[in-house]
Design a protein around this motif. Sequence first.
Motif, PDB file in Angstrom:
ATOM      1  N   LEU A 190       0.868  -1.175   0.000  1.00 53.28           N
ATOM      2  CA  LEU A 190       0.000   0.000   0.000  1.00 53.28           C
ATOM      3  C   LEU A 190       0.903   1.222   0.000  1.00 53.28           C
ATOM      4  CD1 LEU A 190      -2.592   1.708   0.557  1.00 53.28           C
ATOM      5  CD2 LEU A 190      -2.220   1.215   2.996  1.00 53.28           C
ATOM      6  N   LEU A 191       0.749   2.073  -1.005  1.00 53.90           N
ATOM      7  CA  LEU A 191       1.465   3.348  -1.067  1.00 53.90           C
ATOM      8  C   LEU A 191       0.465   4.428  -0.683  1.00 53.90           C
ATOM      9  CD1 LEU A 191       3.244   2.701  -4.481  1.00 53.90           C
ATOM     10  CD2 LEU A 191       4.152   2.303  -2.182  1.00 53.90           C
ATOM     11  N   PHE A 192       0.803   5.233   0.333  1.00 54.41           N
ATOM     12  CA  PHE A 192      -0.159   6.208   0.849  1.00 54.41           C
ATOM     13  C   PHE A 192       0.560   7.348   1.552  1.00 54.41           C
ATOM     14  CE2 PHE A 192       0.870   3.702   4.446  1.00 54.41           C
ATOM     15  CZ  PHE A 192       0.422   4.308   5.598  1.00 54.41           C
ATOM     16  N   ASP A 193      -0.215   8.307   2.031  1.00 54.40           N
ATOM     17  CA  ASP A 193       0.324   9.459   2.748  1.00 54.40           C
ATOM     18  C   ASP A 193       0.186   9.190   4.247  1.00 54.40           C
ATOM     19  OD1 ASP A 193       0.945  11.861   3.958  1.00 54.40           O
ATOM     20  OD2 ASP A 193      -0.380  13.074   2.710  1.00 54.40           O
ATOM     21  N   PRO A 194       1.265   8.760   4.915  1.00 55.77           N
ATOM     22  CA  PRO A 194       1.176   8.432   6.332  1.00 55.77           C
ATOM     23  C   PRO A 194       1.173   9.648   7.264  1.00 55.77           C
ATOM     24  CG  PRO A 194       3.391   8.060   5.561  1.00 55.77           C
ATOM     25  CD  PRO A 194       2.583   8.473   4.364  1.00 55.77           C
ATOM     26  N   SER A 195       1.187  10.857   6.674  1.00 58.68           N
ATOM     27  CA  SER A 195       1.030  12.055   7.498  1.00 58.68           C
ATOM     28  C   SER A 195      -0.449  12.384   7.695  1.00 58.68           C
ATOM     29  CB  SER A 195       1.766  13.248   6.881  1.00 58.68           C
ATOM     30  OG  SER A 195       1.151  13.662   5.671  1.00 58.68           O
ATOM     31  N   LYS A 196      -1.321  11.597   7.092  1.00 55.26           N
ATOM     32  CA  LYS A 196      -2.770  11.698   7.287  1.00 55.26           C
ATOM     33  C   LYS A 196      -3.208  10.601   8.263  1.00 55.26           C
ATOM     34  CE  LYS A 196      -3.245  14.780   4.008  1.00 55.26           C
ATOM     35  NZ  LYS A 196      -3.294  16.171   4.360  1.00 55.26           N
ATOM     36  N   PRO A 197      -4.225  10.865   9.076  1.00 51.33           N
ATOM     37  CA  PRO A 197      -4.653   9.857  10.058  1.00 51.33           C
ATOM     38  C   PRO A 197      -5.046   8.525   9.408  1.00 51.33           C
ATOM     39  CG  PRO A 197      -5.639  11.980  10.545  1.00 51.33           C
ATOM     40  CD  PRO A 197      -4.987  12.105   9.187  1.00 51.33           C
ATOM     41  N   HIS A 198      -4.638   7.460  10.064  1.00 52.59           N
ATOM     42  CA  HIS A 198      -4.952   6.093   9.641  1.00 52.59           C
ATOM     43  C   HIS A 198      -4.813   5.210  10.874  1.00 52.59           C
ATOM     44  CE1 HIS A 198      -0.577   6.556   9.265  1.00 52.59           C
ATOM     45  NE2 HIS A 198      -0.488   5.242   9.517  1.00 52.59           N
ATOM     46  N   TYR A 199      -5.269   3.970  10.774  1.00 51.05           N
ATOM     47  CA  TYR A 199      -5.061   3.059  11.899  1.00 51.05           C
ATOM     48  C   TYR A 199      -4.969   1.622  11.436  1.00 51.05           C
ATOM     49  CZ  TYR A 199     -10.201   2.281  12.024  1.00 51.05           C
ATOM     50  OH  TYR A 199     -11.507   1.986  11.725  1.00 51.05           O
ATOM     51  N   SER A 200      -4.460   0.787  12.329  1.00 53.26           N
ATOM     52  CA  SER A 200      -4.221  -0.626  12.043  1.00 53.26           C
ATOM     53  C   SER A 200      -5.181  -1.480  12.852  1.00 53.26           C
ATOM     54  CB  SER A 200      -2.778  -0.976  12.411  1.00 53.26           C
ATOM     55  OG  SER A 200      -2.533  -0.672  13.779  1.00 53.26           O
ATOM     56  N   SER A 201      -5.123  -2.775  12.594  1.00 54.71           N
ATOM     57  CA  SER A 201      -5.930  -3.717  13.374  1.00 54.71           C
ATOM     58  C   SER A 201      -5.165  -5.022  13.546  1.00 54.71           C
ATOM     59  CB  SER A 201      -7.258  -3.996  12.675  1.00 54.71           C
ATOM     60  OG  SER A 201      -7.092  -4.944  11.640  1.00 54.71           O
ATOM     61  N   THR A 202      -5.689  -5.833  14.443  1.00 57.65           N
ATOM     62  CA  THR A 202      -5.224  -7.209  14.583  1.00 57.65           C
ATOM     63  C   THR A 202      -6.022  -8.064  13.609  1.00 57.65           C
ATOM     64  OG1 THR A 202      -6.846  -7.674  16.313  1.00 57.65           O
ATOM     65  CG2 THR A 202      -4.685  -6.859  17.025  1.00 57.65           C
ATOM     66  N   CYS A 203      -5.881  -9.380  13.718  1.00 57.70           N
ATOM     67  CA  CYS A 203      -6.642 -10.297  12.866  1.00 57.70           C
ATOM     68  C   CYS A 203      -7.179 -11.449  13.714  1.00 57.70           C
ATOM     69  CB  CYS A 203      -5.780 -10.831  11.726  1.00 57.70           C
ATOM     70  SG  CYS A 203      -4.435 -11.910  12.268  1.00 57.70           S
ATOM     71  N   THR A 204      -8.125 -12.203  13.138  1.00 56.07           N
ATOM     72  CA  THR A 204      -8.679 -13.358  13.854  1.00 56.07           C
ATOM     73  C   THR A 204      -8.523 -14.665  13.081  1.00 56.07           C
ATOM     74  OG1 THR A 204     -10.888 -12.978  12.944  1.00 56.07           O
ATOM     75  CG2 THR A 204     -10.392 -11.985  15.103  1.00 56.07           C
ATOM     76  N   ASP A 205      -7.969 -14.622  11.902  1.00 54.94           N
ATOM     77  CA  ASP A 205      -7.872 -15.846  11.097  1.00 54.94           C
ATOM     78  C   ASP A 205      -6.424 -16.297  10.858  1.00 54.94           C
ATOM     79  OD1 ASP A 205      -7.169 -13.791   9.403  1.00 54.94           O
ATOM     80  OD2 ASP A 205      -8.349 -14.528   7.709  1.00 54.94           O
ATOM     81  N   ALA A 206      -5.493 -15.750  11.622  1.00 54.40           N
ATOM     82  CA  ALA A 206      -4.086 -16.135  11.547  1.00 54.40           C
ATOM     83  C   ALA A 206      -3.478 -15.903  12.928  1.00 54.40           C
ATOM     84  CB  ALA A 206      -3.350 -15.307  10.489  1.00 54.40           C
ATOM     85  N   THR A 207      -2.315 -16.453  13.168  1.00 52.41           N
ATOM     86  CA  THR A 207      -1.677 -16.247  14.468  1.00 52.41           C
ATOM     87  C   THR A 207      -1.180 -14.814  14.645  1.00 52.41           C
ATOM     88  OG1 THR A 207       0.415 -17.054  13.601  1.00 52.41           O
ATOM     89  CG2 THR A 207      -0.978 -18.654  14.738  1.00 52.41           C
ATOM     90  N   ALA A 208      -0.965 -14.117  13.533  1.00 48.88           N
ATOM     91  CA  ALA A 208      -0.495 -12.737  13.605  1.00 48.88           C
ATOM     92  C   ALA A 208      -0.719 -12.039  12.270  1.00 48.88           C
ATOM     93  CB  ALA A 208       0.987 -12.695  13.961  1.00 48.88           C
ATOM     94  N   ARG A 209      -0.795 -10.731  12.329  1.00 52.80           N
ATOM     95  CA  ARG A 209      -0.776  -9.873  11.137  1.00 52.80           C
ATOM     96  C   ARG A 209       0.607  -9.229  11.113  1.00 52.80           C
ATOM     97  NH1 ARG A 209      -2.892  -3.937  10.384  1.00 52.80           N
ATOM     98  NH2 ARG A 209      -2.599  -3.750   8.148  1.00 52.80           N
ATOM     99  N   ILE A 210       1.330  -9.397  10.004  1.00 55.87           N
ATOM    100  CA  ILE A 210       2.716  -8.937   9.950  1.00 55.87           C
ATOM    101  C   ILE A 210       2.911  -8.053   8.724  1.00 55.87           C
ATOM    102  CG2 ILE A 210       5.135  -9.649   9.953  1.00 55.87           C
ATOM    103  CD1 ILE A 210       3.888 -12.484  10.798  1.00 55.87           C
ATOM    104  N   ASN A 211       3.466  -6.861   8.943  1.00 57.10           N
ATOM    105  CA  ASN A 211       3.741  -5.966   7.829  1.00 57.10           C
ATOM    106  C   ASN A 211       5.030  -5.193   8.079  1.00 57.10           C
ATOM    107  OD1 ASN A 211       2.937  -3.671   9.461  1.00 57.10           O
ATOM    108  ND2 ASN A 211       0.836  -4.285   9.088  1.00 57.10           N
ATOM    109  N   ILE A 212       5.488  -4.546   7.030  1.00 53.22           N
ATOM    110  CA  ILE A 212       6.689  -3.714   7.115  1.00 53.22           C
ATOM    111  C   ILE A 212       6.292  -2.319   6.665  1.00 53.22           C
ATOM    112  CG2 ILE A 212       9.112  -3.439   6.482  1.00 53.22           C
ATOM    113  CD1 ILE A 212       8.959  -6.403   5.432  1.00 53.22           C
ATOM    114  N   ASN A 213       6.590  -1.342   7.507  1.00 54.93           N
ATOM    115  CA  ASN A 213       6.218   0.042   7.264  1.00 54.93           C
ATOM    116  C   ASN A 213       7.446   0.841   6.838  1.00 54.93           C
ATOM    117  OD1 ASN A 213       4.596   2.378   7.351  1.00 54.93           O
ATOM    118  ND2 ASN A 213       5.168   2.764   9.463  1.00 54.93           N
TER     119      ASN A 213
END
Length: 165
Positions: free
Chosen positions: A138-161
């Motif tokens: 995902l390419l986006f403007d991170p100086s604008k408000p946004h938020y993350s979440s957890t997941c329920t269908d895997a042991t973890a949600r993993i990303n690189i920012n």
Amino acid sequence: MDIKHTIKDNFLNEADYKSIKNTMLGRDFPWYFTNTVASLRDKHKFHYYFSHVFFMREEGITSRFFKTLSPILDKLKLKALIRVKANLYSYQGKIEEHQKHVDYPFKHKGALFSLNTCNGFTMLMNNTKIKSVGNRILLFDPSKPHYSSTCTDATARININFNYF
């Protein structure tokens, strides 16, 4: 208000994607506990995660695993890095939506690379929900408000920012 963003699926070739994923999910990759997600004011008991910082502009490269990310960094064609950080949100029994935040309060670019597919997501300011899909960026403007979440269908949600110019 529309936030301009771009989603690119199958961002890396399969070999590069698997190499990064296998390294970061390997037994020698260090993850560090953080007891707040979006801000120090967030004291919700389930708003925690594990992270790994690869690069900070004030310090430079902070991880011996930095070169692992070369395939992503090469494709981003960036001018200067601000920060590179991996996030691991563990399974918590239900979807936990974190507080809105901005990565930095000044104009810059952001890229969020999903390491795995799960029902976790990133929500942009205009309620655009970006699903976590392995090898998606995902390419986006991170100086604008946004938020993350957890997941329920895997042991973890993993990303690189990636934050950069």
